[in-house]
Scaffold this active site. Structure first.
Site, PDB file in Angstrom:
ATOM      1  N   TYR A 195     -34.335   1.093 -41.611  1.00 36.39           N
ATOM      2  CA  TYR A 195     -33.977   0.604 -40.285  1.00 36.39           C
ATOM      3  C   TYR A 195     -33.629   1.773 -39.359  1.00 36.39           C
ATOM      4  O   TYR A 195     -32.523   2.311 -39.383  1.00 36.39           O
ATOM      5  CB  TYR A 195     -32.795  -0.361 -40.358  1.00 36.39           C
ATOM      6  CG  TYR A 195     -33.045  -1.590 -41.206  1.00 36.39           C
ATOM      7  CD1 TYR A 195     -34.336  -2.025 -41.483  1.00 36.39           C
ATOM      8  CD2 TYR A 195     -31.992  -2.319 -41.736  1.00 36.39           C
ATOM      9  CE1 TYR A 195     -34.576  -3.152 -42.260  1.00 36.39           C
ATOM     10  CE2 TYR A 195     -32.215  -3.448 -42.505  1.00 36.39           C
ATOM     11  CZ  TYR A 195     -33.506  -3.855 -42.766  1.00 36.39           C
ATOM     12  OH  TYR A 195     -33.724  -4.966 -43.540  1.00 36.39           O
TER      13      TYR A 195
ATOM     14  N   HIS B 291     -36.380  -2.836 -51.825  1.00 36.31           N
ATOM     15  CA  HIS B 291     -36.838  -3.168 -50.476  1.00 36.31           C
ATOM     16  C   HIS B 291     -38.361  -3.126 -50.359  1.00 36.31           C
ATOM     17  O   HIS B 291     -38.969  -2.067 -50.497  1.00 36.31           O
ATOM     18  CB  HIS B 291     -36.218  -2.186 -49.480  1.00 36.31           C
ATOM     19  CG  HIS B 291     -36.277  -2.639 -48.059  1.00 36.31           C
ATOM     20  ND1 HIS B 291     -36.008  -1.801 -46.997  1.00 36.31           N
ATOM     21  CD2 HIS B 291     -36.574  -3.849 -47.505  1.00 36.31           C
ATOM     22  CE1 HIS B 291     -36.118  -2.476 -45.869  1.00 36.31           C
ATOM     23  NE2 HIS B 291     -36.467  -3.720 -46.148  1.00 36.31           N
TER      24      HIS B 291
END
Length: 332
Positions: A56, A163
């Site tokens: 992110y 992830h």
């Protein structure tokens, strides 16, 4: 705010949680001040679970989240226990009043850009000078977590997710999951999860691995209930919890025009218009119904929503707290 336990782990999360992609600059820039204000307001409104990832904003979300949480109660010991309490075993994830739960993710390492090497935005505005490199080795998993802890300014995290391993399933089985399992056994982390935008692989992970939680994005919403078909039954059998992300399907259920990060089809837009009419007939905004819907399933422990500033935190919390009549759910 209500808390629910993640699987058989000691970690308990609030039913509404804070997703850190937005403060990493997803789709548009966010100032440090707005990011800090969003995190502080979330704490004030009772949100006690914060999720982030190296991906992110190429580390920006982790740095901002860590800086904003530095002034939270209990200092370095986020559980609210005394500073001398053990950080192994159950205490590594236990949460008491005033504490918060923190999660990050592994699978991507951040490498400084070389001379003249262009940045990799990957949907994030004004990215820092790093590129993302997949690494699912045991050393890579430990290194990823160590670097995340530095960016967060933390000594541990409560949950670590694998992830987006869409193209790396066998590496998860061979090296990545065993590395996280060892860290959990050591008491370094409280719970292990996997986070993806699809359910078939998540279902296989739940069936083959000892996961505490899965973060399922966009697959259990008012527009897409596919997680009910394979993932949720597997979670029920294995005692694995679900954190629901992407409940607005990347914007379409929140007044936008995109579905799963692409322009929505006319058919989907018409479905949303019908949902809006049904909700309006019961005096409930569609966004409120979309936010609360996943929690009606017993497998779901928390709904994760991204907020870019304090006003968005208030907006989502206000929607989440609305009374929704049972008749509306039946109609929907």
């Amino acid at each position: 705010m209500e808390r629910r336990r993640l699987g058989r782990s000691p970690v308990e999360v609030t039913t509404l949680s804070f997703g850190g992609a937005a403060i990493g600059g997803l789709f548009a820039p966010v100032s440090d001040a707005d990011a800090t204000a969003a995190v502080h307001r979330a704490r004030e409104r009772g949100i006690g679970y914060f999720d982030t990832a190296p991906h992110y904003g190429a580390g920006r979300s982790e740095r901002r989240l860590g800086a904003a949480l530095t002034g939270a109660p209990a200092g370095a010991d986020r559980s609210g226990e005394s500073a001398g309490a053990s950080q192994t075993g159950a205490s590594a994830g236990a949460v008491v009043a005033g504490g918060y739960v923190l999660s990050t993710k592994v699978g991507r390492l951040l490498v400084p850009l070389g001379p003249g090497e262009p940045p990799e935005p990957e949907g994030f505005a004004d990215p820092p000078p790093y590129r993302r490199v997949w690494d699912w080795s045991a050393d890579g998993i430990r290194r990823s977590l160590e670097e995340s802890l530095k960016r967060l300014g933390a000594d541990r995290v409560d949950v670590v997710y694998l992830h987006d391993p869409d193209e790396h399933e066998e590496e998860v089985y061979a090296t990545a999951y065993p590395a996280l399992a060892a860290l959990r056994d050591e008491g370094v982390i409280g719970a292990i999860g996997a986070g993806m935008n699809q359910t078939p692989m998540l279902t296989r992970f739940v069936e083959r691995l000892d996961l505490d939680v899965v973060l399922c994005a966009g697959r259990y919403t008012l527009l897409d209930r596919s997680a009910e078909e394979d993932l949720f039954p597997a979670c029920a059998r294995r005692g694995t919890s679900v954190v629901a992300g992407g409940v607005y399907n990347s914007g379409l259920l929140a007044g936008g025009t995109t579905y799963d990060y692409a322009p929505a089809s006319p058919e989907l837009r018409e479905r949303v218009a019908r949902l809006e009419r049904v909700c309006a007939g019961h005096g409930v905004p569609l966004r409120a119904a979309a936010l609360r819907f996943p929690l009606r399933h017993p497998a779901v422990a928390s709904v994760l929503v991204g907020c870019r500033n304090a006003a968005e935190v208030d907006d989502n919390c206000d929607l989440f707290e609305l009374d929704i009549p049972e008749a509306l759910w039946e109609a929907l």
